[in-house]
Design a protein around this motif. Structure first.
Motif, PDB file in Angstrom:
ATOM      1  N   HIS A 111       3.232   1.056   3.877  1.00 16.68           N
ATOM      2  CA  HIS A 111       2.330   0.127   4.351  1.00 16.68           C
ATOM      3  C   HIS A 111       2.181  -1.044   4.150  1.00 16.68           C
ATOM      4  CE1 HIS A 111       0.750   2.169   7.810  1.00 16.68           C
ATOM      5  NE2 HIS A 111       0.161   0.524   8.233  1.00 16.68           N
ATOM      6  N   LEU A 112       1.577  -1.889   4.438  1.00 21.19           N
ATOM      7  CA  LEU A 112       1.702  -3.309   4.464  1.00 21.19           C
ATOM      8  C   LEU A 112       0.530  -4.105   4.874  1.00 21.19           C
ATOM      9  CD1 LEU A 112       2.571  -6.361   3.252  1.00 21.19           C
ATOM     10  CD2 LEU A 112       3.585  -6.546   5.176  1.00 21.19           C
ATOM     11  N   THR A 169      -3.907   3.464   1.105  1.00 20.55           N
ATOM     12  CA  THR A 169      -3.841   2.518   2.832  1.00 20.55           C
ATOM     13  C   THR A 169      -5.070   2.758   3.207  1.00 20.55           C
ATOM     14  OG1 THR A 169      -1.236   3.088   2.841  1.00 20.55           O
ATOM     15  CG2 THR A 169      -2.207   2.781   4.990  1.00 20.55           C
ATOM     16  N   PHE A 170      -5.170   3.949   3.542  1.00 21.30           N
ATOM     17  CA  PHE A 170      -6.567   4.221   4.302  1.00 21.30           C
ATOM     18  C   PHE A 170      -8.183   3.522   3.737  1.00 21.30           C
ATOM     19  CE2 PHE A 170      -4.551   7.458   6.046  1.00 21.30           C
ATOM     20  CZ  PHE A 170      -4.458   6.610   7.751  1.00 21.30           C
ATOM     21  N   GLU A 171      -7.910   4.021   2.159  1.00 19.64           N
ATOM     22  CA  GLU A 171      -9.149   3.084   1.363  1.00 19.64           C
ATOM     23  C   GLU A 171      -9.268   1.161   1.649  1.00 19.64           C
ATOM     24  OE1 GLU A 171      -8.419   3.262  -3.289  1.00 19.64           O
ATOM     25  OE2 GLU A 171      -9.613   5.354  -2.854  1.00 19.64           O
ATOM     26  N   ALA A 172      -7.883   0.464   1.971  1.00 19.35           N
ATOM     27  CA  ALA A 172      -7.980  -0.808   2.324  1.00 19.35           C
ATOM     28  C   ALA A 172      -8.516  -0.682   3.645  1.00 19.35           C
ATOM     29  CB  ALA A 172      -6.412  -1.182   1.507  1.00 19.35           C
ATOM     30  N   PHE A 187      -7.016 -11.624  11.393  1.00 17.94           N
ATOM     31  CA  PHE A 187      -6.770 -11.981  10.478  1.00 17.94           C
ATOM     32  C   PHE A 187      -6.314 -10.904   9.492  1.00 17.94           C
ATOM     33  CE2 PHE A 187      -8.794 -13.661   6.206  1.00 17.94           C
ATOM     34  CZ  PHE A 187      -8.065 -14.671   6.367  1.00 17.94           C
ATOM     35  N   ILE A 188      -6.935  -9.960   9.723  1.00 21.44           N
ATOM     36  CA  ILE A 188      -5.698  -9.354   8.614  1.00 21.44           C
ATOM     37  C   ILE A 188      -5.469  -8.010   9.435  1.00 21.44           C
ATOM     38  CG2 ILE A 188      -7.339  -7.222   6.876  1.00 21.44           C
ATOM     39  CD1 ILE A 188      -9.693  -8.942   6.329  1.00 21.44           C
ATOM     40  N   GLY A 189      -4.378  -7.580   8.733  1.00 22.98           N
ATOM     41  CA  GLY A 189      -3.711  -6.883   9.810  1.00 22.98           C
ATOM     42  C   GLY A 189      -2.803  -5.657   8.886  1.00 22.98           C
ATOM     43  N   PHE A 190      -2.457  -4.669   9.816  1.00 24.41           N
ATOM     44  CA  PHE A 190      -2.205  -3.474   8.822  1.00 24.41           C
ATOM     45  C   PHE A 190      -0.393  -3.369   9.562  1.00 24.41           C
ATOM     46  CE2 PHE A 190      -6.575  -3.820   7.152  1.00 24.41           C
ATOM     47  CZ  PHE A 190      -6.538  -3.217   6.020  1.00 24.41           C
ATOM     48  N   LEU A 225       1.022  -1.500  -0.026  1.00 22.01           N
ATOM     49  CA  LEU A 225      -0.114  -0.441   0.235  1.00 22.01           C
ATOM     50  C   LEU A 225       0.450   1.291   0.223  1.00 22.01           C
ATOM     51  CD1 LEU A 225      -2.828  -1.080   2.885  1.00 22.01           C
ATOM     52  CD2 LEU A 225      -2.880  -1.808   0.603  1.00 22.01           C
ATOM     53  N   LYS A 226       1.152   1.980  -0.894  1.00 22.32           N
ATOM     54  CA  LYS A 226       1.321   3.421  -1.602  1.00 22.32           C
ATOM     55  C   LYS A 226       0.624   4.840  -0.946  1.00 22.32           C
ATOM     56  CE  LYS A 226       5.872   4.752  -3.638  1.00 22.32           C
ATOM     57  NZ  LYS A 226       6.329   5.309  -5.085  1.00 22.32           N
TER      58      LYS A 226
END
Length: 467
Positions: free
Chosen positions: A245-246, A117-120, A218-221, A111-112
């Protein structure tokens, strides 16, 4: 008479600190520096040492037996099988320091910058079924903070538990009004080491620099991006903020959740067992990921050791993007040794700086790096805040840790290590694209810089261990 008593008391305090420094000091250079400060800067030297100098690896900031309130995930046969190949030693090092084994079966999304990033993040939060855990060094009020608040209202009504940690210094501007709104809607929210007079000297210099969101375990950032509108609108002084971001979907996200759980216990003294939700991962979930977390209460500087090992392991190239490269002797030696050995070592650093003294400190190491063959590129477009290392089309790390003593010794940090060829090539291409539009420094040009710049850099280097 009163002056004599004050002087005697001062000498007794100074001698007590000298004994403490000799018993618990970590590095000879720092020991000598603090001894000189205490005896040459009246009162101020003692105050600076109390604020910045104490070795927290000897004198724990927070006494915590981690296995008292939850068990670290035990490595399965699959985990142990994954600890093999050319990076087995790095995997073992990270596991012994942070207790997280590498996990297979993860989906990764790079996520660049802020918009992507914030959309995800908001998409993942919308889909939450059980828990939302988030912690940030900087959580600023604005459009993003309002969007988070609205989403929290919705998810809490749906029965989702929302827990939030914010750093007491990094998020100092967060208003009581906003915090009250969070509490009113049912968010459990705590500060990490807020300002308190009684422990001001003991805690001010030790911050939680982590950026973590975990949804349903389960879903991490994680990565470099904080909650701030400047990631969407830019900054009046620095222009556009660039960062990486990842997103992790899979078992490594649960390990990020364990990091949050530890911090949650520290701030709330409450247990918070990570949720266990079985989900099917879409697509080819084949990335091998390992979480490495570090802080001043750990026995060893896990992030510094990890970076050091990656640099030493490099055979062909190592590309580093970071705005705060203020290397200690070990990292400096590793970078120089790699470059002198024929490894293609490149640094991508923001030309713009958010702190003049930090910028001087970063540049004070350029001459030594350039002389050894390290290539340095200055990114010209706004402020580059990413914290990334990619090497040999094989290993990558993305996270919150800078290459400086603050991240290695004083901050609580977290990174994701990715052992994945395709992902490494993706980040390599991104690095080369950014380097292509950047200014390349030459050793000859740099050593002929104005003496005034050299003086500023010398001043910055003097304070580099304190930044």
């Amino acid at each position: 008479m009163g002056l004599h008593i004050a002087y005697t008391l001062y000498i007794l305090i100074a001698l007590t600190l000298v004994v403490s420094i000799l018993l618990h000091g970590a590095k000879p250079s720092k020991i000598l520096g603090w001894l000189l400060a205490i005896f040459t800067v009246p009162v101020g030297g003692i105050l600076l040492y109390l604020l910045l100098g104490r070795n927290r690896r000897k004198n724990k900031l927070i006494l915590l037996k981690k296995d008292r309130f939850f068990k670290f995930p035990k490595p399965t046969i699959a985990h142990m099988a994954a600890m093999r190949g050319q990076f087995k030693r790095i995997m073992t090092l990270v596991y012994r320091n942070s207790h997280f084994p590498p996990t297979e079966g993860n989906n990764l999304y790079l996520l660049k910058d802020g918009k992507t990033t914030f959309e995800a993040i908001f998409k993942a939060l919308e889909a939450a079924k059980s828990t939302i855990h988030l912690q940030y060094y900087i959580f600023e009020e604005g459009e993003l903070a309002d969007t988070f608040l609205d989403l929290f209202v919705k998810k809490i009504k749906e029965g989702v538990s929302v827990r939030m940690i914010y750093d007491g210094v990094g998020s100092f501007s967060l208003s009581k009004k906003y915090l009250a709104k969070l509490q009113e809607i049912g968010v459990e929210v705590y500060p990490f080491l807020p300002f308190k007079f009684g422990r001001f000297f003991r805690t001010l210099n030790y911050r939680n620099h982590r950026k973590i969101i975990v949804v349903d375990g389960f879903i991490g950032f994680t990565g470099g991006i904080n909650i701030s509108d400047k990631y969407l609108k830019g900054d009046e002084t620095l222009g556009k903020w660039h960062d990486m971001h990842l997103q992790i979907i899979g078992p490594a996200a649960k390990h990020l959740d364990y990091v949050f759980v530890m911090d949650w216990y520290l701030v709330s003294q409450k247990d918070c067992t990570p949720v266990k939700i079985d989900r099917t991962i879409e697509g080819d979930a084949n990335s091998l990921v390992q979480i490495v977390a570090g802080g001043p209460d750990d026995d060893f500087a896990s992030l510094e050791q990890t970076y050091f090992s990656i640099i030493n392991k490099a055979k062909k190239y190592i590309y580093i993007t970071n705005p705060y490269i203020i290397p200690g002797q070990a990292i400096l030696q590793a970078l120089q040794t790699a470059a002198l050995s024929g490894v293609d070592v490149r640094l991508l650093i923001s030309e713009q700086v958010d702190s003049k003294i930090v910028g001087w400190s970063v540049r004070s190491y350029f001459e030594a790096l350039l002389k050894s063959g390290v290539k340095i590129n200055l990114f010209p477009d706004g402020f580059l805040h990413s914290k990334i290392i990619v090497s040999d089309d094989a290993i990558t790390t993305i996270g919150t840790a800078n290459l400086d003593d603050r991240s290695f010794e004083q901050n609580y940090e977290v990174n994701a290590l990715i052992y994945d060829e395709a992902f490494a090539k993706l980040l390599k291409t991104d690095f080369l694209n950014d380097a292509h539009i950047s200014k390349s420094l030459s050793y000859t040009e740099f050593i002929n810089r104005p003496w005034s710049d050299k003086l500023k850099e010398g001043f910055g280097k003097l304070f580099s261990a304190l930044l």
